[in-house]
Motif scaffolding. Structure first.
Motif, short mmCIF file in Angstrom:
data_model
loop_
_atom_site.label_atom_id
_atom_site.label_comp_id
_atom_site.label_asym_id
_atom_site.label_seq_id
_atom_site.Cartn_x
_atom_site.Cartn_y
_atom_site.Cartn_z
N SER A 60 -3.82 19.15 49.14
CA SER A 60 -3.27 20.08 50.14
C SER A 60 -3.32 19.47 51.53
CB SER A 60 -4.05 21.39 50.10
OG SER A 60 -3.70 22.21 51.19
N GLY A 61 -4.48 18.95 51.91
CA GLY A 61 -4.62 18.37 53.23
C GLY A 61 -3.78 17.13 53.44
N SER A 62 -3.47 16.41 52.35
CA SER A 62 -2.68 15.19 52.45
C SER A 62 -1.19 15.48 52.61
CB SER A 62 -2.90 14.31 51.21
OG SER A 62 -4.25 13.90 51.10
N PHE A 63 -0.70 16.50 51.94
CA PHE A 63 0.73 16.78 51.96
C PHE A 63 1.15 17.77 53.05
CE2 PHE A 63 0.63 14.86 47.76
CZ PHE A 63 1.86 14.23 47.68
N THR A 64 0.26 18.70 53.41
CA THR A 64 0.63 19.75 54.36
C THR A 64 1.17 19.24 55.69
OG1 THR A 64 -0.92 21.34 53.39
CG2 THR A 64 -0.23 21.75 55.65
N PRO A 65 0.56 18.22 56.32
CA PRO A 65 1.03 17.84 57.66
C PRO A 65 2.49 17.42 57.74
CG PRO A 65 -1.13 16.90 57.23
CD PRO A 65 -0.65 17.48 55.93
#
Length: 630
Positions: A114-119
């Motif tokens: 989640s943290g890798s793709f969200t930005p």
């Protein structure tokens, strides 16, 4: 909505700064990694004005805000700048560690993905839609792939996918707290033109006699994620080995010298085997149980979203795209999204509650364009039966889409805008499935959604409680009355849409107007209570005695002045009268800093009014009539 106050309350209720490991946001949610979720006061957070609900899933503490999440996050960062770095309050060695279980490992994996793709999800979604539109233009013979316009637009659309390992390297490294620029350097080596050419020509090379298997890394996901995982353990070893005087140079040198060859020799083939295996399993399931797959994904996708585990499917979709050049998963998800939009429309058509009608109407639109969380938490799941109706409609629509065999040529935010990316054989049957999910979601909710059942029950209870009362006093609302807001400034009226700050001009923070001031004084536009005063003096928030919430933001980006040129004459919780002097500011100081002095006057609780009318134009004086709220 007062973003500063909401952010302050959230920060306190999640357990304070000391309980936060990291924080970021997606399209609708504030996402926290908390050291101890038990310290968060969930009931009180859910009761806050501006919070839709709280979701604890995927190892994350998720506070659903809706379309204003970016503003709330920014306010949160203003109060604790460390959160903007998406870093831990303390080092990982200081963070509490528990026994490793399958659940904790899976939660950590979901949080990592989640943290890798969200930005960069928004950029990827925009590029994917552009890619789909280009396919549509070619199919309609409006364009050919040989034209310059097509090639330039295709570069814009395909660039983020082609160089995906590079952008993913940056965000994934940030998640695991390793040197982002070293990880990006490794990713660049994987897609370096010489290495890509060797793979294209199937040319065998070796590294000191060790054979290197030609592997394609452009558009891939799994290889760089494995690289970051290895770097997580390799980098600290060199940091301990080298003295701090040379560590910043020699640690990256050693990591690059070891990890790049290791990737080409070991990590690449392993990731290729994993990618091939995942793709093979998915395609086998899709071919042998296509209708069932569509039924399950259409019905339960939003359930996955609720629990936050939908992120596990993102690498799978990206992997399909890399291996096959297309993905069959994304089209199956659109019926689930549109069925929620249909259920919201059903609530809009059926409800007798004016507030719910307004909420359902606006959320129907946002859900159609892929933002379903406000619809789910604010309407369908809250009322339960409409959510079940949407699940049924999504399942039926998903089965039809699966039967069509349509596939996507890009991955991004699933919405009606994704349809151009699905152009392939079966597209028309797929569109029929999407329409069925939307229409059926509406019909099922209208007739079997129980929309007014709770309200009618409440009315019956109220009637029973007051049956012995001989006379009930009623208050008649005068809908012709309007709240008057005077001008807090002397200057020239500027339409809100014409100012340069997109947050204000888009109306995201509320409706209102701007003034180009000629006198550096702000006065109270009505009798009000001071709700918020920035320490820098560049902005002030008021709540009028009539309930209107007003934000006066002096200039653009004037927070950079750090209070220079501003003098605040009131403090929080002061009650002020119309025309009372609130702030003095020096126009020349702002202009000398090359900043805009144009000042927005925003009604931040616009949703509480039917209309916010600007009743002045040209030049105005302080205390002149400026806005009417109806």
């Amino acid at each position: 909505m007062n973003y500063q106050e909401l952010a302050q309350d959230i920060l306190k209720l999640v357990g304070g700064d000391a309980n936060i490991k990291s924080a970021w946001h997606c399209a609708t949610r504030l996402r926290f990694l908390l050291k101890d979720e038990k310290k968060a006061q969930t009931d009180k957070i859910e009761a806050l004005d501006g919070v839709i609900t709280v979701v604890q899933a995927g190892g994350q503490y998720q506070i659903v805000i809706g379309n204003n999440v970016a503003q709330v996050y920014d306010a949160l960062v203003e109060q604790d700048s460390r959160l903007g770095e998406n870093d831990a309050t303390k080092s990982e060695e200081q963070a509490p560690k528990g026994k490793l279980t399958f659940k904790s490992a899976f939660d950590a994996f979901i949080a990592f993905i989640s943290g890798s793709f969200t930005p960069f999800l928004g950029a990827m979604a925009g590029a994917g839609i552009l890619k789909g539109l280009l396919s549509l233009f070619v199919a309609l013979h409006w364009m050919t792939p040989t034209t310059g316009a097509y090639q330039i637009w295709f570069a814009a659309a395909d660039g983020i996918f082609y160089f995906l390992p590079i952008i993913l390297a940056f965000t994934a490294a940030k998640q695991l707290k390793v040197n982002q620029y070293v990880t990006v350097s490794i990713a660049m080596a994987l897609v370096y033109p010489t290495m890509v050419a060797l793979t294209t020509k199937n040319t065998a090379i070796n590294f000191f006699g060790i054979p290197v298997v030609p592997t394609t890394y452009t558009s891939t996901v799994i290889p760089i994620l494995l690289v970051v995982f290895v770097q997580k353990y390799l980098e600290p070893l060199f940091n301990k080995f080298w003295h701090e005087s040379v560590r910043n140079i020699l640690t990256p040198l050693c990591v690059l010298m070891i990890l790049v060859p290791l990737t080409f020799i070991v990590v690449g083939p392993i990731s290729s085997a994993i990618s091939g295996g995942l793709a093979g399993i998915f395609m086998a399931l899709y071919k042998n149980a296509r209708i069932f797959s569509g039924l399950i994904m259409g019905a339960f996708w939003e359930v996955f979203v609720i629990f936050g585990v939908h992120w596990a499917f993102v690498p799978l979709a990206m992997n399909n795209l890399s291996k096959f050049g297309f993905d069959t998963l994304m089209p199956l998800l659109l019926p689930a999204v549109l069925s929620q939009a249909g259920a919201a429309l059903g609530v809009f058509l059926r409800t007798k509650d004016e507030k719910m009608k307004g909420l359902a109407g606006s959320n129907t639109i946002t859900a159609i364009f892929g933002i379903t969380e406000p619809t789910i938490y604010g309407i369908t799941l809250k009322m339960k039966k409409p959510f079940y109706c949407a699940m049924a409609a999504g399942g039926i629509g998903g089965a039809i889409v699966a039967a069509s065999g349509v596939h996507a040529n890009a991955v991004g935010l699933v919405s009606v805008l994704s349809i151009p990316t699905f152009i392939s054989n079966g597209i028309w049957l797929s569109i029929i499935g999407d329409i069925v999910s939307f229409v059926l979601g509406t019909i099922l909710t209208v007739f079997w959604g129980g929309v007014n059942s709770q309200k009618e029950a409440a009315v019956e209870t109220s009637a029973a409680e007051t049956s012995n009362v001989s006379e009930v006093e009623t208050t008649e609302v005068d809908y012709n009355s309007a709240t008057q807001i005077a001008s807090p400034l002397t200057g020239e009226v500027v339409p809100l849409k014409d100012i340069k700050d997109e947050v204000f001009s888009s109306g995201a923070m509320g409706q209102g107007v701007a003034i180009e001031p000629t006198v550096g004084e702000v006065v109270a536009p009505a009798d009000a209570t001071v709700q918020m005063v920035f320490p820098t003096g560049h902005a002030i928030g008021l709540v009028t005695d009539d309930g209107a919430e007003i934000l006066i933001h002096i200039g653009m980006d004037t927070v950079q002045l750090d209070g220079k040129g501003f003098e605040t004459l009131v403090k929080k919780d002061d009650h002020v009268t119309s025309g009372q002097l609130l702030v003095k500011f020096d126009i020349e100081t702002i202009k000398q800093a090359n900043l805009e002095v144009t000042t927005p006057i925003i009604i931040t609780n616009t949703k509480n009014y039917h209309e916010v009318d600007v009743v002045a134009n040209g030049n105005v004086q302080q205390k002149d009539k400026l806005l009417e709220l109806k």
